[in-house]
Design an enzyme around this catalytic site. Structure first.
Site, short mmCIF file in Angstrom:
data_model
loop_
_atom_site.label_atom_id
_atom_site.label_comp_id
_atom_site.label_asym_id
_atom_site.label_seq_id
_atom_site.Cartn_x
_atom_site.Cartn_y
_atom_site.Cartn_z
N GLY A 45 2.84 102.82 51.11
CA GLY A 45 2.48 104.23 51.17
C GLY A 45 1.05 104.42 50.71
O GLY A 45 0.53 103.61 49.93
N GLN A 50 -6.01 109.00 47.64
CA GLN A 50 -6.28 107.64 47.19
C GLN A 50 -7.46 107.00 47.93
O GLN A 50 -7.93 105.95 47.52
CB GLN A 50 -5.05 106.75 47.37
CG GLN A 50 -3.92 107.07 46.43
CD GLN A 50 -2.75 106.16 46.68
OE1 GLN A 50 -1.88 106.46 47.49
NE2 GLN A 50 -2.73 105.03 46.00
N CYS A 95 1.27 100.52 42.52
CA CYS A 95 0.41 101.51 43.16
C CYS A 95 -0.90 100.84 43.56
O CYS A 95 -1.48 100.09 42.77
CB CYS A 95 0.15 102.66 42.20
SG CYS A 95 -0.88 103.97 42.89
N LEU A 96 -1.36 101.13 44.77
CA LEU A 96 -2.63 100.57 45.22
C LEU A 96 -3.79 101.04 44.36
O LEU A 96 -4.81 100.36 44.26
CB LEU A 96 -2.87 100.92 46.70
CG LEU A 96 -1.84 100.36 47.68
CD1 LEU A 96 -2.12 100.85 49.09
CD2 LEU A 96 -1.78 98.85 47.63
N HIS A 137 6.61 109.22 45.16
CA HIS A 137 5.41 108.60 44.59
C HIS A 137 4.15 109.17 45.25
O HIS A 137 3.19 109.54 44.56
CB HIS A 137 5.51 107.08 44.81
CG HIS A 137 4.33 106.31 44.31
ND1 HIS A 137 4.38 105.56 43.15
CD2 HIS A 137 3.07 106.15 44.79
CE1 HIS A 137 3.20 104.98 42.95
NE2 HIS A 137 2.39 105.33 43.94
N GLU A 138 4.16 109.26 46.59
CA GLU A 138 2.97 109.74 47.31
C GLU A 138 2.77 111.25 47.12
O GLU A 138 1.64 111.72 47.00
CB GLU A 138 3.04 109.37 48.79
CG GLU A 138 3.11 107.88 49.07
CD GLU A 138 2.02 107.04 48.39
OE1 GLU A 138 0.90 107.54 48.20
OE2 GLU A 138 2.31 105.88 48.06
N HIS A 141 0.95 111.80 44.05
CA HIS A 141 -0.50 111.62 44.24
C HIS A 141 -1.15 112.91 44.73
O HIS A 141 -2.23 113.28 44.27
CB HIS A 141 -0.80 110.51 45.25
CG HIS A 141 -0.82 109.14 44.67
ND1 HIS A 141 -1.72 108.75 43.70
CD2 HIS A 141 -0.06 108.04 44.94
CE1 HIS A 141 -1.52 107.48 43.39
NE2 HIS A 141 -0.50 107.03 44.12
#
Length: 183
Positions: A45, A50, A95-96, A137-138, A141
Site C-alpha cells: 500500500g 508518502q 511501513c515504506l 494503515h493507508e 497516512h
C-alpha cells in the site's frame, strides 16, 4: 513523474490530505507513478502523502496466497471514508515511510469504506483480513497518522531510540562509502 518515498521523521508525513475534487490527467499520472514505486519497494500500500502529495489518494495491491502481486488486483482509492468497523485483530505492520521497523498493531478486523475511483465513480468496499488492515494503515497516512503512533508509550520510546541508532548507522555507512569511492 519522478517520486520518492518520504521517510520518518519528515514532517510532511504529518500533513492531513486534502479531498480530491479534480479527477484529471494529473491525478492519473500520480496514481500511475505510485504503482511502480510501491512495487519496487515491496509495499502492499502507498498513500499519496508518502510521495509528498498530500491528497486523499492511496493504492493497494494485496498479494495472492503464493505472495505474487498481480497488477489486476490493484485498488486505487480516492477520498476514502470508513463507514463501519467491527472486530479486532493484531497484525505485524511495517511501513515504506518507516523502513526496517515492524510492530504488532491493533486494528479493526472488518471495515466498510465508501470511496471514488480514478474516474470519480463512487464505490463501496467491504474488507477484512489483510485488506482491512492495509486500508486502515493507508487511511491513517491520509490523516497524518503513522502506525508507530499506535504504540504504547514505552514501546514508542524504545522505537525512537532504535530508529535514531539505525539512522546514525546508515549515515556512517554512507560516509564510509563516499570516502572509499573518493580514495
Amino acid at each position: 513523474m519522478k517520486l520518492n518515498i518520504v521517510e520518518y521523521p519528515d514532517k510532511r508525513l504529518r500533513q492531513k490530505s486534502k479531498v480530491i475534487k479534480k479527477f484529471d490527467k494529473n491525478l492519473h499520472e500520480l496514481l500511475d507513478s505510485m504503482y511502480p514505486i510501491m512495487m519496487n519497494t515491496n509495499g502492499i500500500g502507498l498513500a499519496a502523502v508518502q510521495v509528498a502529495h498530500p491528497i486523499a489518494a492511496l493504492i493497494l495491491n494485496i498479494p495472492e496466497e503464493d505472495g505474487e502481486q498481480l497488477e489486476e488486483n490493484l485498488l486505487e482509492i480516492i477520498n476514502p471514508v470508513i463507514t463501519s468497523q467491527d472486530g479486532e485483530t493484531i497484525y505485524q505492520e511495517g511501513c515504506l515511510s518507516v523502513p526496517s521497523f515492524y510492530e504488532d498493531i491493533k486494528r479493526f478486523e472488518n471495515i466498510t469504506i465508501n470511496y471514488q475511483d480514478r474516474d470519480a465513480n463512487t464505490k463501496t468496499l467491504e474488507a477484512n483480513g489483510l485488506l482491512s488492515i492495509a486500508i486502515q494503515h493507508e487511511v491513517d497516512h491520509l490523516n497524518g497518522v503513522l502506525f508507530i503512533d499506535k504504540l504504547s508509550y514505552s514501546r514508542r520510546k524504545k522505537f525512537e531510540k532504535e530508529y535514531k541508532r539505525m539512522l546514525k548507522e546508515k549515515k556512517t555507512s554512507k560516509k564510509d562509502l563516499i570516502v572509499k569511492k573518493g580514495a
